[in-house]
Design a protein around this motif. Structure first.
Motif, PDB file in Angstrom:
ATOM      1  N   ILE A   1     116.191   4.294  54.193  1.00  0.00           N
ATOM      2  CA  ILE A   1     116.747   5.463  54.865  1.00  0.00           C
ATOM      3  C   ILE A   1     118.177   5.178  55.269  1.00  0.00           C
ATOM      4  CG2 ILE A   1     114.599   6.403  55.797  1.00  0.00           C
ATOM      5  CD1 ILE A   1     115.153   4.899  58.386  1.00  0.00           C
TER       6      ILE A   1
ATOM      7  N   GLU B   1     113.519   9.558  66.036  1.00  0.00           N
ATOM      8  CA  GLU B   1     113.080   9.751  64.661  1.00  0.00           C
ATOM      9  C   GLU B   1     112.825   8.399  63.996  1.00  0.00           C
ATOM     10  OE1 GLU B   1     112.370  12.764  63.675  1.00  0.00           O
ATOM     11  OE2 GLU B   1     111.455  11.740  61.976  1.00  0.00           O
TER      12      GLU B   1
ATOM     13  N   LEU C   1     117.716  16.787  54.317  1.00  0.00           N
ATOM     14  CA  LEU C   1     116.505  17.517  54.666  1.00  0.00           C
ATOM     15  C   LEU C   1     116.849  18.739  55.528  1.00  0.00           C
ATOM     16  CD1 LEU C   1     113.478  17.013  54.130  1.00  0.00           C
ATOM     17  CD2 LEU C   1     113.359  15.876  56.348  1.00  0.00           C
TER      18      LEU C   1
ATOM     19  N   ILE D   1     116.494   9.788  52.317  1.00  0.00           N
ATOM     20  CA  ILE D   1     115.261   9.018  52.265  1.00  0.00           C
ATOM     21  C   ILE D   1     115.058   8.656  50.802  1.00  0.00           C
ATOM     22  CG2 ILE D   1     112.732   9.108  52.458  1.00  0.00           C
ATOM     23  CD1 ILE D   1     113.133  11.390  54.529  1.00  0.00           C
TER      24      ILE D   1
ATOM     25  N   GLY E   1     117.133   9.047  58.440  1.00  0.00           N
ATOM     26  CA  GLY E   1     116.476   9.700  57.312  1.00  0.00           C
ATOM     27  C   GLY E   1     116.839  11.165  57.107  1.00  0.00           C
ATOM     28  N   LYS E   2     117.632  11.717  58.014  1.00  0.00           N
ATOM     29  CA  LYS E   2     117.943  13.141  57.859  1.00  0.00           C
ATOM     30  C   LYS E   2     118.799  13.390  56.620  1.00  0.00           C
ATOM     31  CE  LYS E   2     117.695  13.737  62.773  1.00  0.00           C
ATOM     32  NZ  LYS E   2     118.453  13.704  64.010  1.00  0.00           N
TER      33      LYS E   2
ATOM     34  N   ILE F   1     109.426   6.925  62.293  1.00  0.00           N
ATOM     35  CA  ILE F   1     109.352   6.409  60.919  1.00  0.00           C
ATOM     36  C   ILE F   1     108.705   5.025  60.912  1.00  0.00           C
ATOM     37  CG2 ILE F   1     110.755   5.561  58.967  1.00  0.00           C
ATOM     38  CD1 ILE F   1     112.731   7.866  59.638  1.00  0.00           C
TER      39      ILE F   1
ATOM     40  N   ARG G   1     109.722  16.726  59.756  1.00  0.00           N
ATOM     41  CA  ARG G   1     110.803  15.809  60.111  1.00  0.00           C
ATOM     42  C   ARG G   1     110.826  14.689  59.079  1.00  0.00           C
ATOM     43  NH1 ARG G   1     107.965  13.513  65.515  1.00  0.00           N
ATOM     44  NH2 ARG G   1     109.730  12.111  65.451  1.00  0.00           N
ATOM     45  N   PRO G   2     111.863  13.873  59.080  1.00  0.00           N
ATOM     46  CA  PRO G   2     111.947  12.800  58.085  1.00  0.00           C
ATOM     47  C   PRO G   2     110.688  11.935  58.028  1.00  0.00           C
ATOM     48  CG  PRO G   2     114.021  12.970  59.251  1.00  0.00           C
ATOM     49  CD  PRO G   2     113.097  13.939  59.906  1.00  0.00           C
TER      50      PRO G   2
ATOM     51  N   SER H   1     115.236  20.523  50.541  1.00  0.00           N
ATOM     52  CA  SER H   1     116.165  19.391  50.411  1.00  0.00           C
ATOM     53  C   SER H   1     116.825  19.398  49.042  1.00  0.00           C
ATOM     54  CB  SER H   1     115.390  18.074  50.585  1.00  0.00           C
ATOM     55  OG  SER H   1     114.545  17.883  49.451  1.00  0.00           O
TER      56      SER H   1
END
Ligand code: ADP
Ligand code: MG
Length: 578
Positions: free
Chosen positions: A50, A170, A153, A58, A54-55, A174, A26-27, A110
């Motif tokens: 981000i 998420e 990502l 990043i 962040g998906k 982070i 994951r991020p 990514s």
């Protein structure tokens, strides 16, 4: 190989994608790896940006040593690392990374931009990768350091993309991951930015304690005291919650080994064993503990994310940590060591009414070590004569529940029941541990009648009771005689203590190994003076005297505080003289 074989080797691309799943879930895990790389590159300033959670974006920028053109090309290949050459190096790993998996894994799932420069001449290189392949490369200006941008990502692994958590959880993950770095690396500036919002900013020269306050918040910081000790080649440092300052959750227990944040049961067990007998039911300690141990004594190569570690000698580590934590309680008690003047307690504990530690003028002994002179005069005015360790104190009983002692520069308030419980708890525990308990036969044995159910339970408990000095013998079907009680029990009605134990044990579903301690707690509670009992000055004085020889006089066995203090300093604050 036969051409009709069903089995075939996977392409590098597919291998990378599969293994990416182990390192980058994951991020937040991508961020963890990228920041670790920055730290390994000796960066002193790291900025993580981000978008949303962040998906989609990043960006991690550092001022570390950077990568040359050749390194840049190598860095995204699987199992490429500058940190490890041969298997023999694994024993001496000081860097956070060493498996050479992260960058290639993240790149495989990514679209990645890397810009890096190794010198301050403004000359650097830029590469762009998709699914792990370098598609573009060109010189690009940058100061010494590296910026890595990870876009979209899992764009090429739809199955995994679906499994990513919702944005809000998420983002908190982070923040958690970043917080762990901020706390550990106290010579590094960190920024966590979300769009134009600054979520975290820790300047370079922020102390460790300030970092903890920044990340975990003031409420947590206020609970802490310092822990510090050395054993052979190992060192333990950090902060733990003071006795009686605990939480109802376990969220704030952080352990680091040689600078690496880890999760480890051995360490958690050691922590709890040090807090044994001073934790309220359902309460948990807080800790941020750093262990420095010789690298060959710990295996960090247990799991791809390196969150787990294995110790060569678990018992030694467990004992050292429990001893270190226990030692700081001891220091708190006798007023030695750094715990006391804790710069911490100065700025972090403004006006916390339940706190036990205060900075004191050197001539005044800690509240737990002064000696009471008996008989004590109740008259105020004639009471504050200090002579070395001895301090005369005026004693009062307030509300038939609290003992108020007026000392030089402060008022100490003791909960008479909690204090007495603690005293008995330690007497019982010590006696059962060292098997030194003396019983005293009762001139008139006390007879108790029990229900069928309770008499069965009594049968099961009688051995434990005997260990604690209570000799209970059957006397017919459901009658029992208490023949002897522990010699140190001054008051207390044997019958009501035994009945109390039966009643309480019945309510609980206890494991066998917890039984004795529970009985000790109940017996201590039942035997102790109660709130509402009127005490003479002599009784108060002897209670405080016994309390001061307790090992852990801070809380009752259930974790409630035993004493609180009010210093002149605090009074002045409350009256706004300061
Ligand atoms: P590992 O950290 O286990 O060595 P990674 O895949 O994370 O493996 O990184 C591969 C290599 O790329 C590192 O060994 C390092 O030489 C280089 N590298 C990665 N990130 C950076 C960075 N921010 N600054 C300098 N070098 C880096
Ligand atoms: Mg790495």
């Amino acid at each position: 190989m036969k051409s009709d074989s069903k089995i075939h080797l996977l392409s590098r691309e597919v291998i990378n994608m599969i293994s990416a799943g182990e390192v980058v879930e994951r991020p937040a895990s991508a961020i963890k790896e990228l920041v670790e790389n920055s730290l390994d590159a000796s960066a002193t300033s790291i900025t993580v940006e981000i978008e949303a959670s962040g998906k989609n974006l990043i960006r991690v920028a550092d001022n570390g040593v950077g990568m040359s053109e050749a390194d840049l090309e190598m860095s995204c290949l699987r199992h490429s690392t500058s940190k490890l050459r041969g298997i023999q190096d694994l024993d001496g790993i000081r860097t956070l990374g060493f498996r050479g998996e992260a960058l290639s894994s993240i790149a495989a799932v990514s679209q990645m931009d890397i810009k890096s420069a190794t010198e301050m001449n403004g000359k650097g290189m830029y590469v762009y990768l998709e699914s792990g392949q370098i598609l573009r490369k060109r010189p690009a200006g940058r100061a010494c350091g590296t910026t890595i941008e990870v876009r979209n990502l899992f764009y090429n692994v739809p199955a995994r993309k679906k499994f990513m958590k919702k944005d809000s959880s998420e983002l908190s993950e982070i923040a958690r991951v970043m917080g762990r770095f901020v706390i550990a690396e106290d010579n590094v500036e960190f920024k966590l930015l979300q769009g134009d919002r600054t979520l975290i900013h820790a300047p370079k020269h922020l102390s460790r304690f300030e970092r903890i306050k920044l990340i975990l918040g003031e409420d947590i910081a206020r609970m802490l005291m310092e822990v510090k000790s050395c054993y052979g080649n190992s060192g333990i440092s950090g902060f733990i919650s003071r006795p009686a300052a605990t939480r109802k959750d376990k969220r704030f227990q952080m352990f680091y080994i040689n600078g690496r944040y880890v999760r480890n049961k051995v360490l958690v067990d050691a922590l709890y064993s040090a807090y044994r007998g001073i934790l309220e039911r359902g309460h948990h300690p807080v800790c941020v503990i750093f262990l420095e141990i010789p690298t060959e004594n710990v295996d960090v190569n247990v799991h791809p994310t390196k969150l787990q570690v294995k110790f060569k000698d678990e018992k030694a580590i467990r004992d050292d940590l429990a001893r270190a934590v226990g030692g700081s309680f001891e220091a708190l008690k006798i007023g030695e060591g750094e715990n006391r003047h804790v710069k911490v307690s100065q700025d972090a504990l403004p006006g916390g009414s339940e706190r036990l530690v205060f900075e004191q003028t050197p001539s005044v002994q800690n509240q737990f070590t002064y000696e009471y002179e008996s008989p004590l005069e109740k008259r105020a005015g004639n009471d504050q004569v200090r002579s070395g360790r001895k301090e005369r104190s005026a004693l009062y009983q307030l509300g038939n529940c609290y003992i108020v002692s007026l000392l030089t520069g402060k008022i100490v308030i003791t909960d008479q029941h909690a204090a007495h419980e603690r005293i008995y708890f330690e007497l019982f525990s010590k006696a059962s541990r060292e098997k030194t308990l003396e019983s005293q036969n009762l001139v008139f044995p006390v007879r108790i009648e029990l229900s069928v159910e309770d008499s069965v339970l009594m049968g099961q408990l009688s051995d434990s009771l005997k260990k604690l000095g209570f000799l209970v013998e059957g006397f017919g079907e459901r009658s029992f005689l208490v023949q002897a009680v522990p010699a140190f029990l001054k008051k207390g009605d044997a019958g009501s203590i035994i009945n109390g134990i039966i009643d309480e044990i019945k309510k609980r579903d206890l494991k066998k190994e917890d039984m004795l301690e529970e009985i000790i707690k109940i017996a201590s509670c039942k035997a102790a003076v109660k709130s509402g009992d009127i005490l003479t000055v002599e009784e108060m004085s002897s209670l405080l005297g016994e309390l001061s020889s307790c090992q852990l006089p801070f809380t009752c066995p259930h974790g409630r505080p035993v004493q609180i203090e009010l210093t002149l300093d605090e009074l002045e604050k409350k009256f706004r003289r300061k």
